[in-house]
Motif scaffolding. Structure first.
Motif, short mmCIF file in Angstrom:
data_model
loop_
_atom_site.label_atom_id
_atom_site.label_comp_id
_atom_site.label_asym_id
_atom_site.label_seq_id
_atom_site.Cartn_x
_atom_site.Cartn_y
_atom_site.Cartn_z
N ILE A 1 2.44 -3.23 -1.09
CA ILE A 1 2.49 -2.69 -2.34
C ILE A 1 2.03 -3.82 -3.35
O ILE A 1 0.95 -3.53 -4.09
CB ILE A 1 4.08 -2.47 -2.84
CG1 ILE A 1 4.27 -1.25 -2.04
CG2 ILE A 1 4.16 -2.04 -4.03
CD1 ILE A 1 5.93 -0.70 -2.39
N GLY A 2 2.19 -4.93 -2.88
CA GLY A 2 1.99 -6.23 -3.85
C GLY A 2 0.35 -6.57 -3.53
O GLY A 2 -0.53 -6.53 -4.57
N ALA A 3 -0.15 -6.27 -2.30
CA ALA A 3 -1.61 -6.26 -2.10
C ALA A 3 -2.39 -5.25 -2.75
O ALA A 3 -3.41 -5.19 -3.21
CB ALA A 3 -1.88 -6.29 -0.51
N LEU A 4 -1.82 -3.91 -2.75
CA LEU A 4 -2.51 -2.76 -3.48
C LEU A 4 -2.55 -2.80 -4.82
O LEU A 4 -3.59 -2.39 -5.56
CB LEU A 4 -2.04 -1.47 -2.71
CG LEU A 4 -2.13 -1.40 -1.14
CD1 LEU A 4 -1.38 0.21 -1.05
CD2 LEU A 4 -3.68 -1.23 -1.01
N PHE A 5 -1.41 -3.18 -5.37
CA PHE A 5 -1.18 -2.85 -7.04
C PHE A 5 -1.24 -4.27 -7.70
O PHE A 5 -1.13 -4.34 -8.89
CB PHE A 5 0.06 -2.09 -6.92
CG PHE A 5 -0.17 -0.64 -6.48
CD1 PHE A 5 -1.16 0.08 -6.65
CD2 PHE A 5 0.64 -0.51 -5.30
CE1 PHE A 5 -1.19 1.37 -6.00
CE2 PHE A 5 0.58 0.80 -4.72
CZ PHE A 5 -0.06 1.77 -5.09
N GLY A 6 -1.08 -5.30 -7.02
CA GLY A 6 -0.92 -6.61 -7.60
C GLY A 6 0.54 -6.82 -8.15
O GLY A 6 1.65 -5.94 -7.69
N GLY A 7 0.79 -7.79 -8.97
CA GLY A 7 2.06 -8.09 -9.44
C GLY A 7 2.22 -9.57 -9.90
O GLY A 7 1.33 -10.31 -9.86
N PRO A 8 3.30 -9.76 -10.65
CA PRO A 8 4.63 -8.86 -10.77
C PRO A 8 4.46 -7.84 -11.93
O PRO A 8 3.72 -7.98 -13.02
CB PRO A 8 5.64 -9.82 -11.13
CG PRO A 8 5.03 -11.00 -11.94
CD PRO A 8 3.56 -11.12 -11.23
N LEU A 9 4.71 -6.54 -11.53
CA LEU A 9 4.65 -5.53 -12.25
C LEU A 9 5.80 -5.33 -13.19
O LEU A 9 6.81 -4.36 -12.83
CB LEU A 9 4.08 -4.36 -11.50
CG LEU A 9 2.85 -4.23 -10.86
CD1 LEU A 9 2.81 -3.27 -9.58
CD2 LEU A 9 1.66 -4.44 -11.56
N SER B 1 10.89 -3.21 5.19
CA SER B 1 10.85 -3.36 3.68
C SER B 1 10.07 -4.27 3.21
O SER B 1 9.22 -4.29 2.25
CB SER B 1 12.29 -3.73 3.11
OG SER B 1 13.15 -2.62 3.06
N ILE B 2 10.11 -5.69 3.91
CA ILE B 2 9.16 -6.65 3.56
C ILE B 2 7.65 -6.35 3.89
O ILE B 2 6.80 -6.76 3.04
CB ILE B 2 9.34 -8.01 4.42
CG1 ILE B 2 10.75 -8.46 4.01
CG2 ILE B 2 8.33 -9.02 4.33
CD1 ILE B 2 11.26 -9.54 4.97
N ILE B 3 7.58 -5.94 4.88
CA ILE B 3 5.98 -5.40 5.20
C ILE B 3 5.53 -4.33 4.05
O ILE B 3 4.33 -4.38 3.58
CB ILE B 3 5.83 -4.91 6.70
CG1 ILE B 3 6.34 -5.74 7.79
CG2 ILE B 3 4.46 -4.11 6.80
CD1 ILE B 3 6.28 -5.04 9.29
N GLY B 4 6.56 -3.67 3.74
CA GLY B 4 6.06 -2.28 2.73
C GLY B 4 5.69 -3.27 1.46
O GLY B 4 4.80 -2.67 0.70
N PHE B 5 6.68 -3.83 1.12
CA PHE B 5 6.35 -4.58 -0.31
C PHE B 5 5.22 -5.41 -0.39
O PHE B 5 4.74 -5.42 -1.46
CB PHE B 5 7.79 -5.41 -0.77
CG PHE B 5 9.05 -4.71 -0.69
CD1 PHE B 5 9.17 -3.14 -1.20
CD2 PHE B 5 10.23 -5.21 -0.70
CE1 PHE B 5 10.09 -2.46 -1.18
CE2 PHE B 5 11.54 -4.44 -0.98
CZ PHE B 5 11.44 -3.15 -1.26
N LEU B 6 4.99 -6.14 0.92
CA LEU B 6 3.74 -7.05 0.76
C LEU B 6 2.55 -6.10 0.66
O LEU B 6 1.72 -6.34 0.10
CB LEU B 6 3.65 -7.77 2.05
CG LEU B 6 4.70 -8.82 2.15
CD1 LEU B 6 4.57 -9.42 3.69
CD2 LEU B 6 4.40 -9.88 1.03
#
Length: 539
Positions: free
Chosen positions: A178-186, A171-176
């Motif tokens: 997602i953050g790198a691709l789409f930015g955040g916090p959304l 999950s950590i890898i996946g969330f990182l």
């Protein structure tokens, strides 16, 4: 005792790493989706909560209350319980598949049920989209629990405890990513597109799939051949069903209470601490509970089940008193440490220092019942060890009714301007803590009547000793927090400093706590030391 200590060490180490990586997972998730006053975070919180809620209805209580005692009994069969376990797993898998399919189809209605009529159409639409990706978790949560509880019943404690670490890492890898691709916090609902929803929901579910699959690797250590078997008659599954009926009703009562809480909490969404903050505070609350209570209490539950099955009531009573004293030695220190470090700990799960105090208030209100819930863990599972699932249903129903009343009371106070909207989540958490404390008193009294005594005086005396040490230790920790600048100091500057501050404050509390107990010559220090020595390499 050495066997219990070794098992506790295995579970404790795994739980510690699991919870630490779980905290990191949540920190990364907050960076992607926000926490306090974030509509998107509340939408995902509800969606990701749904599979847990549905799963608890069909499995959690059944597994805890029924499976371990029944597998312990089945080991006396000529085949070591092989036929019983295969039939049980086949039936469980079929039920899980059917329930998962139904729950996935019903996602829009379930989201409406939890979110309530006051939620905006956009909020419900985003939560529903997340739910479609999260609902398959029901099946894999169930398989993980079935496999894990069976391993625990065979005294193979490690895999069940360590598998969530892999889930958290995925999950950590996946969330990182997602953050790198789409930015955040959304944080805004309108920020989320279908690919982003699929990435977040899919990542959360993938971790659960891998968590369940890992346990299959360790199954051969049980010495049992697990194979599909649809011949469910004649091996005692009817008795399992009767026992499970009460735990199912117990899960319904708890789910109903949680549903009322969630519907009321959504009134604070985008305004203050709401559903997501409530869940994050519960996560911090569960950290000491999981590491301490589950690691030490789970081996005791297996031992209590064995003694109860053999009719050795005196040994059961001794197990209860010994386990409660040992658990509370650690738990009182944990309560003092987390209360003292509540604001820095909450800063870890918030994107702004100004939100940490609101989140900390929710956490402190939960901590009110940490000591009572520790006692409940042993008391409730002793009922299960005797095959009594009906009595826990009644005292859980009583507690659930009190939770509902307290949540409705919080809603009334909000409407009457008695409390601000920012205090709604904390008020609901406090109501739950009070309800749980009353539940423990009732449950302990019922168990005392059932088995003729719980050696209550011995562990009440121990609680008094721990309180004498815990109160000044907590004040010392709070002093360290103020020395660091308090709510506006360096421990709330960012997430990393919040984590470091929590560790330093917690360490100060533990040093003072142990020092005072040493001066009091507390006998629990020796037991705690023997348990902690089991964590050394090679033991």
């Amino acid at each position: 005792m050495s066997g219990l200590g070794r098992a506790s060490a295995i579970i404790g180490a795994g739980t510690l790493i699991s919870r630490v990586t779980g905290l990191v997972r949540t920190i990364v998730l907050v960076g992607v989706i926000g926490s306090v006053a974030a509509g998107a975070a509340d939408s995902f919180a509800i969606a990701n909560q749904l599979p847990n809620s549905v799963f608890s209805l069909i499995s959690v209580g059944v597994l805890t209350a029924v499976i371990i005692p029944q597998i312990v009994k089945a080991t006396a069969d000529a085949d070591g319980g092989n036929a019983f376990i295969s039939k049980l797993f086949t039936l469980g898998t079929v039920v899980l598949v059917v329930i998962t399919a139904i729950a996935t189809i019903a996602s829009p209605w379930l989201v409406w049920l939890f979110a309530g009529d006051d939620a905006t159409p956009g909020f419900r639409a985003l939560a529903t989209a997340f739910a479609y990706w999260c609902m398959p978790q029901i099946l894999f949560y169930g398989l993980y629990a079935l496999l894990g509880e069976a391993l625990n019943a065979r005294r193979i404690f490690g895999p069940f405890t360590w598998a969530p670490v892999v889930n958290n890492v995925v999950s950590i890898i996946g969330f990182l990513i997602i953050g790198a691709l789409f930015g955040g916090p959304l944080t805004r609902i309108d920020d989320w597109t279908p690919p982003m929803i699929a990435a977040l929901g899919g990542t959360a579910t993938l971790g659960i799939v891998i968590q369940a699959a890992i346990l299959l690797i360790f199954w051969r250590r049980t010495g049992l051949a697990l194979r599909p078997d649809f011949r469910w008659r004649g091996v005692g599954l009817g008795n399992v069903g009767r026992l499970a009926g009460w735990t199912f009703l117990m899960a319904v009562a708890s789910l109903a209470a949680g549903l009322v809480q969630t519907r009321i909490l959504t009134e604070a969404s985008n305004l203050g601490a709401s559903v997501a903050t409530f869940q994050y505070a519960w996560l911090i609350f569960m950290l000491p509970y999981s590491i301490i209570v589950l690691s030490i209490g789970t081996p005791y539950f297996t031992q209590i089940s064995e003694h109860a099955a053999a009719g050795r009531d005196d040994e059961v009573r001794a197990d209860i008193a010994r386990s409660i004293r040992t658990l509370l030695f650690f738990i009182v220190a944990a309560v003092a440490a987390v209360v003292a470090a509540a604001i820095p700990a909450s800063r870890i799960f918030t994107n702004a220092a100004s939100d940490a105090a609101d989140a900390a208030l929710v956490l402190v209100c939960f901590l009110v019942c940490l000591i009572p819930l520790t006692v409940l863990f042993i008391v409730q599972r002793t009922f299960y060890a005797y095959g009594d699932t009906r009595t826990p249903f009644w005292f859980t129903l009583f507690q659930s009714a009190l939770v509902v009343l307290s949540a409705l009371g919080a809603q009334w106070m909000l409407a009457a301007d008695v409390i601000p909207v920012t205090a709604l989540a904390a008020t609901i958490a406090l109501g739950q803590s009070i309800a749980s404390t009353i539940q423990v008193v009732v449950a302990a009294w019922l168990l005392h009547r059932k088995i003729g005594g719980l050696q209550i005086r011995s562990w009440l005396t121990a609680i008094a000793r721990f309180a004498i040490a815990g109160i000044p230790a907590g004040l010392a920790g709070w002093g360290v927090f103020l020395l660091f600048g308090g709510p506006t100091g360096w421990t709330t500057a960012d997430k990393v400093q919040g984590a470091l501050g929590t560790v330093v404050i917690g360490a100060a509390v533990v040093v003072v706590y142990i020092g005072i107990l040493a001066l009091l010559r507390s006998p629990e220090l020796k037991v705690a030391g023997s348990l902690l020595r089991r964590f050394r390499p090679g033991r």
